[in-house]
Scaffold this motif. Structure first.
Motif, PDB file in Angstrom:
ATOM      1  N   ILE A 191       0.855  -1.191   0.000  1.00 56.96           N
ATOM      2  CA  ILE A 191       0.000   0.000   0.000  1.00 56.96           C
ATOM      3  C   ILE A 191       0.888   1.237   0.000  1.00 56.96           C
ATOM      4  CG2 ILE A 191      -1.917  -1.164   1.174  1.00 56.96           C
ATOM      5  CD1 ILE A 191      -0.972   0.162   3.787  1.00 56.96           C
ATOM      6  N   THR A 192       0.278   2.417  -0.114  1.00 55.57           N
ATOM      7  CA  THR A 192       1.065   3.646  -0.074  1.00 55.57           C
ATOM      8  C   THR A 192       1.281   4.085   1.371  1.00 55.57           C
ATOM      9  OG1 THR A 192      -0.838   5.135  -0.122  1.00 55.57           O
ATOM     10  CG2 THR A 192       0.041   4.399  -2.257  1.00 55.57           C
TER      11      THR A 192
ATOM     12  N   ASP B 106       0.709   7.023   2.433  1.00 51.89           N
ATOM     13  CA  ASP B 106      -0.475   7.813   2.791  1.00 51.89           C
ATOM     14  C   ASP B 106      -1.568   6.926   3.374  1.00 51.89           C
ATOM     15  OD1 ASP B 106       0.669  10.204   1.984  1.00 51.89           O
ATOM     16  OD2 ASP B 106      -0.269  10.165   0.002  1.00 51.89           O
ATOM     17  N   THR B 107      -1.747   5.735   2.807  1.00 49.46           N
ATOM     18  CA  THR B 107      -2.734   4.799   3.340  1.00 49.46           C
ATOM     19  C   THR B 107      -2.349   4.355   4.740  1.00 49.46           C
ATOM     20  OG1 THR B 107      -3.314   4.044   1.119  1.00 49.46           O
ATOM     21  CG2 THR B 107      -3.890   2.584   2.939  1.00 49.46           C
TER      22      THR B 107
ATOM     23  N   THR C 147      -3.403   7.078   7.052  1.00 47.75           N
ATOM     24  CA  THR C 147      -4.864   7.114   7.139  1.00 47.75           C
ATOM     25  C   THR C 147      -5.363   5.999   8.054  1.00 47.75           C
ATOM     26  OG1 THR C 147      -5.060   8.081   4.940  1.00 47.75           O
ATOM     27  CG2 THR C 147      -7.012   6.960   5.810  1.00 47.75           C
ATOM     28  N   TRP C 148      -4.807   4.803   7.892  1.00 44.93           N
ATOM     29  CA  TRP C 148      -5.223   3.677   8.725  1.00 44.93           C
ATOM     30  C   TRP C 148      -4.855   3.886  10.193  1.00 44.93           C
ATOM     31  CZ3 TRP C 148      -3.888  -1.322   5.492  1.00 44.93           C
ATOM     32  CH2 TRP C 148      -4.758  -1.403   4.390  1.00 44.93           C
TER      33      TRP C 148
ATOM     34  N   SER D 141     -12.510  -2.289   4.232  1.00 44.85           N
ATOM     35  CA  SER D 141     -13.424  -1.144   4.200  1.00 44.85           C
ATOM     36  C   SER D 141     -14.770  -1.593   4.769  1.00 44.85           C
ATOM     37  CB  SER D 141     -13.588  -0.631   2.774  1.00 44.85           C
ATOM     38  OG  SER D 141     -14.227  -1.593   1.980  1.00 44.85           O
TER      39      SER D 141
END
Length: 62
Positions: free
Chosen positions: A17-18, A20-21, A24-25, A58
């Protein structure tokens, strides 16, 4: 031998994943992370267990 601590870049690469993810997580899904000064550090085993238990899914995936 102790498990090494991983950086945000390392855990992002580990999960595919990135970065940024990852951030966010941490903020929105309580991803297991430890703040060391200004840096976030991770144990791959903690993150792997968290993902296996469905916490990274999600809302529609649950």
């Amino acid at each position: 031998m102790a498990e090494p601590w991983l950086s945000a870049d390392d855990i992002a690469a580990h999960l595919g994943i990135t970065k940024d993810t990852v951030y966010t997580w941490i903020a929105e899904k309580a991803m297991p992370a430890h703040k060391v000064g200004r840096l976030w550090k991770f144990q791959a085993s903690e993150v792997d267990d968290w993902v296996r238990n469905g916490h990274a899914a999600s809302e529609g995936d649950k």
